[in-house]
Design a protein around this motif. Structure first.
Motif, PDB file in Angstrom:
ATOM      1  N   GLU A  20     -49.064  -9.386  -5.316  1.00 25.53           N
ATOM      2  CA  GLU A  20     -49.609  -8.543  -5.953  1.00 25.53           C
ATOM      3  C   GLU A  20     -51.027  -8.651  -6.557  1.00 25.53           C
ATOM      4  O   GLU A  20     -51.869  -7.773  -7.063  1.00 25.53           O
ATOM      5  CB  GLU A  20     -48.787  -7.786  -7.186  1.00 25.53           C
ATOM      6  CG  GLU A  20     -48.961  -8.698  -8.501  1.00 25.53           C
ATOM      7  CD  GLU A  20     -48.008  -9.965  -8.204  1.00 25.53           C
ATOM      8  OE1 GLU A  20     -47.707 -10.856  -9.367  1.00 25.53           O
ATOM      9  OE2 GLU A  20     -47.230 -10.162  -7.110  1.00 25.53           O
ATOM     10  N   HIS A  21     -51.329  -9.999  -6.612  1.00 24.43           N
ATOM     11  CA  HIS A  21     -52.907 -10.439  -6.625  1.00 24.43           C
ATOM     12  C   HIS A  21     -53.669 -10.694  -5.459  1.00 24.43           C
ATOM     13  O   HIS A  21     -53.245 -11.151  -4.458  1.00 24.43           O
ATOM     14  CB  HIS A  21     -52.688 -11.465  -7.652  1.00 24.43           C
ATOM     15  CG  HIS A  21     -52.336 -11.397  -8.867  1.00 24.43           C
ATOM     16  ND1 HIS A  21     -51.645 -12.665  -9.817  1.00 24.43           N
ATOM     17  CD2 HIS A  21     -51.846 -10.380  -9.773  1.00 24.43           C
ATOM     18  CE1 HIS A  21     -51.087 -12.215 -10.777  1.00 24.43           C
ATOM     19  NE2 HIS A  21     -51.379 -10.788 -10.778  1.00 24.43           N
ATOM     20  N   TYR A  22     -54.858 -10.009  -5.493  1.00 24.56           N
ATOM     21  CA  TYR A  22     -55.456  -9.702  -4.236  1.00 24.56           C
ATOM     22  C   TYR A  22     -56.887 -10.618  -4.365  1.00 24.56           C
ATOM     23  O   TYR A  22     -57.651 -10.688  -5.162  1.00 24.56           O
ATOM     24  CB  TYR A  22     -55.949  -8.203  -4.137  1.00 24.56           C
ATOM     25  CG  TYR A  22     -54.908  -7.327  -3.903  1.00 24.56           C
ATOM     26  CD1 TYR A  22     -53.641  -7.403  -3.545  1.00 24.56           C
ATOM     27  CD2 TYR A  22     -55.288  -5.966  -4.557  1.00 24.56           C
ATOM     28  CE1 TYR A  22     -52.717  -6.658  -3.773  1.00 24.56           C
ATOM     29  CE2 TYR A  22     -54.273  -5.005  -4.607  1.00 24.56           C
ATOM     30  CZ  TYR A  22     -53.176  -5.239  -4.110  1.00 24.56           C
ATOM     31  OH  TYR A  22     -52.229  -4.290  -4.261  1.00 24.56           O
ATOM     32  N   ILE A  23     -57.220 -11.419  -3.066  1.00 24.68           N
ATOM     33  CA  ILE A  23     -58.419 -11.787  -2.899  1.00 24.68           C
ATOM     34  C   ILE A  23     -59.327 -11.036  -1.855  1.00 24.68           C
ATOM     35  O   ILE A  23     -58.800 -10.759  -0.773  1.00 24.68           O
ATOM     36  CB  ILE A  23     -58.668 -13.362  -2.532  1.00 24.68           C
ATOM     37  CG1 ILE A  23     -57.653 -14.115  -3.353  1.00 24.68           C
ATOM     38  CG2 ILE A  23     -59.990 -13.857  -2.348  1.00 24.68           C
ATOM     39  CD1 ILE A  23     -58.097 -14.223  -4.795  1.00 24.68           C
ATOM     40  N   VAL A  24     -60.293 -10.331  -2.435  1.00 27.49           N
ATOM     41  CA  VAL A  24     -60.897  -9.417  -1.573  1.00 27.49           C
ATOM     42  C   VAL A  24     -62.175 -10.085  -0.960  1.00 27.49           C
ATOM     43  O   VAL A  24     -63.033 -10.431  -1.705  1.00 27.49           O
ATOM     44  CB  VAL A  24     -61.325  -8.100  -2.496  1.00 27.49           C
ATOM     45  CG1 VAL A  24     -61.906  -7.071  -1.192  1.00 27.49           C
ATOM     46  CG2 VAL A  24     -60.262  -7.749  -2.856  1.00 27.49           C
ATOM     47  N   PRO A  59     -50.758 -18.364   1.951  1.00 27.23           N
ATOM     48  CA  PRO A  59     -51.441 -18.032   0.565  1.00 27.23           C
ATOM     49  C   PRO A  59     -50.534 -17.642  -0.339  1.00 27.23           C
ATOM     50  O   PRO A  59     -49.596 -16.808  -0.325  1.00 27.23           O
ATOM     51  CB  PRO A  59     -52.254 -17.134   1.148  1.00 27.23           C
ATOM     52  CG  PRO A  59     -51.969 -16.597   2.312  1.00 27.23           C
ATOM     53  CD  PRO A  59     -50.924 -17.395   3.065  1.00 27.23           C
ATOM     54  N   ARG A  60     -50.708 -18.232  -1.457  1.00 35.37           N
ATOM     55  CA  ARG A  60     -49.997 -17.698  -2.736  1.00 35.37           C
ATOM     56  C   ARG A  60     -50.280 -16.346  -3.011  1.00 35.37           C
ATOM     57  O   ARG A  60     -49.507 -15.425  -3.477  1.00 35.37           O
ATOM     58  CB  ARG A  60     -50.289 -18.389  -3.818  1.00 35.37           C
ATOM     59  CG  ARG A  60     -49.850 -19.928  -3.702  1.00 35.37           C
ATOM     60  CD  ARG A  60     -50.333 -20.676  -5.137  1.00 35.37           C
ATOM     61  NE  ARG A  60     -49.356 -20.080  -6.387  1.00 35.37           N
ATOM     62  CZ  ARG A  60     -48.338 -20.549  -6.716  1.00 35.37           C
ATOM     63  NH1 ARG A  60     -47.685 -21.582  -5.786  1.00 35.37           N
ATOM     64  NH2 ARG A  60     -47.721 -19.823  -7.641  1.00 35.37           N
ATOM     65  N   ARG A  61     -51.618 -16.020  -2.999  1.00 31.55           N
ATOM     66  CA  ARG A  61     -51.983 -14.581  -3.122  1.00 31.55           C
ATOM     67  C   ARG A  61     -52.345 -13.607  -2.012  1.00 31.55           C
ATOM     68  O   ARG A  61     -52.889 -14.280  -0.944  1.00 31.55           O
ATOM     69  CB  ARG A  61     -53.372 -14.496  -4.123  1.00 31.55           C
ATOM     70  CG  ARG A  61     -52.925 -15.114  -5.544  1.00 31.55           C
ATOM     71  CD  ARG A  61     -53.900 -15.671  -6.337  1.00 31.55           C
ATOM     72  NE  ARG A  61     -53.530 -16.535  -7.302  1.00 31.55           N
ATOM     73  CZ  ARG A  61     -53.631 -17.904  -7.284  1.00 31.55           C
ATOM     74  NH1 ARG A  61     -54.001 -18.312  -6.273  1.00 31.55           N
ATOM     75  NH2 ARG A  61     -53.138 -18.656  -8.193  1.00 31.55           N
ATOM     76  N   SER A  62     -52.484 -12.417  -1.902  1.00 31.80           N
ATOM     77  CA  SER A  62     -52.629 -11.647  -0.806  1.00 31.80           C
ATOM     78  C   SER A  62     -54.172 -11.786  -0.634  1.00 31.80           C
ATOM     79  O   SER A  62     -55.116 -11.995  -1.535  1.00 31.80           O
ATOM     80  CB  SER A  62     -52.340 -10.149  -1.111  1.00 31.80           C
ATOM     81  OG  SER A  62     -50.926 -10.049  -1.158  1.00 31.80           O
ATOM     82  N   ILE A  63     -54.647 -11.705   0.740  1.00 32.99           N
ATOM     83  CA  ILE A  63     -56.036 -11.541   1.076  1.00 32.99           C
ATOM     84  C   ILE A  63     -56.498 -10.259   1.592  1.00 32.99           C
ATOM     85  O   ILE A  63     -55.622  -9.941   2.681  1.00 32.99           O
ATOM     86  CB  ILE A  63     -56.609 -12.755   2.031  1.00 32.99           C
ATOM     87  CG1 ILE A  63     -56.006 -14.000   1.402  1.00 32.99           C
ATOM     88  CG2 ILE A  63     -58.036 -12.819   2.365  1.00 32.99           C
ATOM     89  CD1 ILE A  63     -56.061 -15.176   2.306  1.00 32.99           C
ATOM     90  N   LEU A  64     -57.565  -9.424   1.189  1.00 33.14           N
ATOM     91  CA  LEU A  64     -57.855  -8.179   1.853  1.00 33.14           C
ATOM     92  C   LEU A  64     -59.288  -8.449   2.439  1.00 33.14           C
ATOM     93  O   LEU A  64     -59.950  -9.000   2.012  1.00 33.14           O
ATOM     94  CB  LEU A  64     -58.005  -7.179   0.928  1.00 33.14           C
ATOM     95  CG  LEU A  64     -56.663  -6.491   0.320  1.00 33.14           C
ATOM     96  CD1 LEU A  64     -55.535  -6.936  -0.156  1.00 33.14           C
ATOM     97  CD2 LEU A  64     -57.028  -5.261  -0.406  1.00 33.14           C
ATOM     98  N   ALA A 102     -60.680 -11.684  -7.322  1.00 32.36           N
ATOM     99  CA  ALA A 102     -62.003 -12.073  -7.025  1.00 32.36           C
ATOM    100  C   ALA A 102     -62.545 -11.394  -5.811  1.00 32.36           C
ATOM    101  O   ALA A 102     -61.599 -10.938  -5.023  1.00 32.36           O
ATOM    102  CB  ALA A 102     -61.920 -13.844  -6.694  1.00 32.36           C
ATOM    103  N   TYR A 103     -63.746 -11.199  -5.721  1.00 24.77           N
ATOM    104  CA  TYR A 103     -64.559 -10.647  -4.558  1.00 24.77           C
ATOM    105  C   TYR A 103     -65.581 -11.551  -3.996  1.00 24.77           C
ATOM    106  O   TYR A 103     -66.311 -12.109  -4.771  1.00 24.77           O
ATOM    107  CB  TYR A 103     -65.062  -9.238  -4.957  1.00 24.77           C
ATOM    108  CG  TYR A 103     -65.773  -8.661  -3.739  1.00 24.77           C
ATOM    109  CD1 TYR A 103     -65.169  -8.237  -2.549  1.00 24.77           C
ATOM    110  CD2 TYR A 103     -67.075  -8.310  -3.623  1.00 24.77           C
ATOM    111  CE1 TYR A 103     -65.782  -7.400  -1.573  1.00 24.77           C
ATOM    112  CE2 TYR A 103     -67.919  -7.884  -2.629  1.00 24.77           C
ATOM    113  CZ  TYR A 103     -66.953  -7.459  -1.749  1.00 24.77           C
ATOM    114  OH  TYR A 103     -67.562  -6.922  -0.559  1.00 24.77           O
TER     115      TYR A 103
END
Length: 756
Positions: free
Chosen positions: A392-396, A435-440, A471-472
């Motif tokens: 549910e946490h994204y790195i964009v 990855p622990r967090r999702s990547i967009l 983060a972006y």
């Protein structure tokens, strides 16, 4: 292990003593004691005595244990280098943050050295980046054009071939301004009898400034250098008053929107903007002092949205037009008046005076802007990889797709890096990286109009993004040269950037890291986010820490950015025909930052970074103590709020260091607090409609610390220009925003009073 220890009580001996375990009567432990050899016993007798104390059955047990130990060591040595789910000690810039504890299912992720090597392995295709830049920059592909929509569809198809978890696109409906080729904008020389002496053709009928007001004005002309506030202040001092006149400014230093806004505040009625280069070309740029669709400020432009009946406060009420270098030369030759400062004179144009008087027979300049609006459907293209632990946490990571010109530097390089990162990281996931967090991965539309695609997406999902976007990373304008490496970022990301560029080679100097080349000029390499950055809206509007990175030239800046000469050939020639190599280095930096953000068990954001930033602002404010006293005010409460914030960050760091980081719930709780730190700097006391960039440090508007400092200076010089209660209001709202940030970081409400 206890069973083996109970069975095996003997241990090997040294020269003249040997240690043995002695049973203490239970199976929970044994104590160690040393049995000394008898006197006058030689080593052979010692060995013989030891041998006789151990029965043959024990020797068999010892043999099996030794065989098991040897087998285990051999197996570990063979598998540790290739196992994709094991953890080994990193020796390449490893820190305590590189340790990754197992999750509840016992899964252990790859360590940093493994990830770095794997990423380098899959990112070695510079030819693919080169080919994509060529393809994207073949011709102009502005927002709303068939060429841009075809490119969007191609990117979506590419994403689908990369084995990403999800691919989709979203659309937004906006009214975009365009030049009217049937009724083009114009310039005319007017004599003392109000007759037209000459009409100056705008070189390119498609050349215009989006979001300029429409209308005609006839006035004198004043040269205002770059159109900065200090430039207009100088004009005021030398009595070259811009009020009621058209100002002529050169491109650079600040954005088009800031130039026009400053000119309007100075009383000008029109603005002409030209590039200060030797070749005859013109620069494209919008003049909306803001981002996103100015017709729906603070609201997303979805198809079902009922557009509000008001517009952005950042729209100018005066007209503006971009002109070519040659047209500017014709105008500048006409200027009379006081001489300009030496620093205002360019190499490519004459400057006989500042104006507003013009040489005969020309007395005035008539300027007309007649842009039209068209309803356009914009498309943002998305691809994503789902996180293993915190999905549910994204790195964009994103890049602008559209361009008024060919856009090799503006959109070609960024799009090429975006596609290559998506492909490479997806391959890593297929080969063991989780990855622990999702990547967009996102391709944004309408970047040339003020990052509309990205901002509309932020506006549409603002209520959830501050809870999800960690983060972006912007890939816009990633290659503008190859001399220097420059980043614009939130302070929270500066330390991470430094860590990464220590591990990436300088594309111009082999055996030297990028960090080694920027360490000597850190102030020029690490800059705050600016209004014209593709990352700005994420931080100033959305409260998401963001960064933009680029390689640039030290002296000769890339002069074709935002022009129709921004081609692959021009950009490749600038970097010595090594465009693919430089772009690959930019991709490596961006990719490692994205991987680090998605991989580390604690988000690698510097939670104490704003402590020094706030201290600098307080020092600037303290220099205005005399002004505060005249208003009956003090900095005591703002200073106290800053102290609370510092203690809150220190307390959070201490709590992380002392916690059980094997517990996923504990980890997630800390990461949620860390990822919202930027968001807490958004002022709750101003309207997002009037002041969309609510960040009190990076934002724009009266709620910011920089606006408070500016108003204090004005109050000191011109007391009648500032309302009596404005300073008091600004100081109070900034103090409470900062105090609120400290409280939020501190944790639960029952802990706050105890801590502070």
């Amino acid at each position: 292990m206890d069973t083996v220890r109970d069975m095996f009580r003997g241990a090997v001996t040294s020269n003249n003593s040997y240690s043995i375990y002695r049973d203490v009567g239970d199976h929970e432990g044994a104590e160690l004691y040393v049995e000394e050899p008898q006197e006058n016993q030689n080593p052979k007798q010692n060995a013989k005595a030891f041998y006789h104390r151990i029965s043959p059955q024990w020797l068999i047990v010892i043999g099996f244990v030794l065989i098991a130990i040897v087998a285990f060591l051999l197996g570990y040595a063979v598998t540790s280098s290739s196992c994709t789910t094991c953890k080994k000690e990193s020796t390449d810039h490893a820190t305590a943050d590189d340790y990754e504890p197992p999750d509840d299912n016992g899964f252990i992720t790859l360590d940093w050295l493994d990830l770095k090597n794997m990423f380098s392995k899959y990112l070695k295709d510079g030819e693919k980046i080169d080919a994509t830049i060529r393809t994207v920059s073949r011709k102009s592909h502005p927002a709303g054009s068939d060429e841009n929509q075809e490119l969007a569809q191609q990117i979506l198809e590419d994403f689908k071939t990369y084995n990403l978890d999800h691919t989709w696109r979203d659309s937004h409906f906006v009214d975009l301004p365009y030049s009217d080729i049937n009724q083009p904008n114009f310039l005319q020389f007017i004599d003392s009898t109000n007759r037209t002496v000459k009409t100056i053709e705008i070189d390119d009928p498609e050349l215009y400034c989006p979001y300029s007001a429409n209308g005609n004005v006839t006035a004198g002309m004043v040269y205002a250098n770059y159109g900065r506030k200090e430039d207009f202040k100088h004009l005021d001092n030398v009595l070259a008053d811009p009020r009621g006149h058209i100002v002529l400014v050169r491109a650079g230093s600040i954005s088009f929107a800031e130039k026009v806004s400053n000119a309007e505040q100075a009383g000008a009625v029109g603005v002409l903007i030209f590039p200060d280069i030797s070749e005859n070309t013109a620069v494209f740029g919008h003049v909306h002092l803001g981002g996103g669709d100015p017709n729906t400020p603070g609201f997303p432009s979805f198809n079902h949205t009922q557009f509000p009946p008001f517009k952005s406060s950042g729209l100018p009420s005066i007209i503006a037009q971009s002109i070519s270098t040659e047209t500017a030369r014709k105008l500048l030759r006409l200027l009379k008046g006081d001489p300009a400062p030496p620093s205002w004179k360019g190499d490519s144009f004459p400057l006989p005076g500042l104006g507003p008087e013009l040489k005969e027979p020309v007395e005035k300049l008539r300027m007309g802007v007649q842009n039209i609006r068209r309803s356009i459907e914009l498309f943002n293209v998305f691809g994503s990889l789902t996180g293993r632990v915190e999905p549910e946490h994204y790195i964009v990571v994103g890049a602008q797709r559209d361009s008024w010109g060919p856009g090799a530097a503006k959109s070609g390089v960024g799009t090429a890096i975006l596609l290559e990162l998506a492909r490479a990281i997806a391959m890593m996931v297929s080969n063991g990286f989780q990855p622990r967090r999702s990547i967009l991965f996102v391709s944004w539309d309408a970047g040339d109009f003020g990052n509309i695609g990205a901002t509309e997406w932020l506006e549409g999902y603002l209520s959830m993004l501050h809870l999800k976007a960690a983060a972006y990373v912007s890939l816009d304008k990633a290659v503008l040269g190859d001399d220097d490496f420059v980043t614009k970022s939130s302070p929270l990301l500066k330390e991470l950037i430094e860590q990464v560029i220590k591990q990436v080679d300088n594309p111009r100097k082999s055996m030297q890291s990028i960090y080694q080349s920027v360490a000597k000029q850190e102030s020029n390499s690490f800059k705050p986010l600016s209004l014209d950055s593709g990352a700005y809206a994420f931080t100033a509007f959305g409260g998401v820490p963001a960064l933009e990175l680029s390689f640039e030239e030290t002296t000769t800046k890339y002069q074709y950015l935002n022009t129709k000469k921004d081609t692959y050939q021009a950009l490749n020639e600038l970097v010595g025909n090594r465009l693919s190599s430089v772009a690959l280095s930019a991709a490596e930096v961006a990719g490692l930052i994205v991987i680090k953000l998605s991989h580390d068990y604690i988000l690698p954001l510097d939670i104490s970074a704003y402590n020094d930033v706030l201290l600098k602002y307080l020092m600037d404010l303290s220099r205005q103590q005399d002004v505060f006293r005249t208003q009956g005010l003090t900095l005591q409460w703002l200073s106290s709020a800053r102290g609370d914030y510092v203690r809150a960050t220190q307390s959070l760091k201490k709590a992380i260091a002392q916690s059980d980081l094997h517990n996923q719930k504990v980890l997630q709780a800390f990461n949620v607090r860390i990822m919202r730190m930027e968001y807490y700097f958004l002022s709750e006391y101003v309207s997002v409609i009037d002041f969309p960039y609510r960040h009190i440090i990076i934002g724009q508007g009266e709620h910011t610390l920089s606006a408070l400092i500016e108003n204090l200076k004005i109050l000191k010089e011109k007391p009648n220009d500032i309302k009596n209660d404005l300073i008091r209001k600004q100081l109070a709202l900034i103090t409470w925003t900062l105090k609120g940030a400290a409280n939020a970081i501190s944790g639960e409400v029952w802990d706050i009073q105890e801590k502070f």
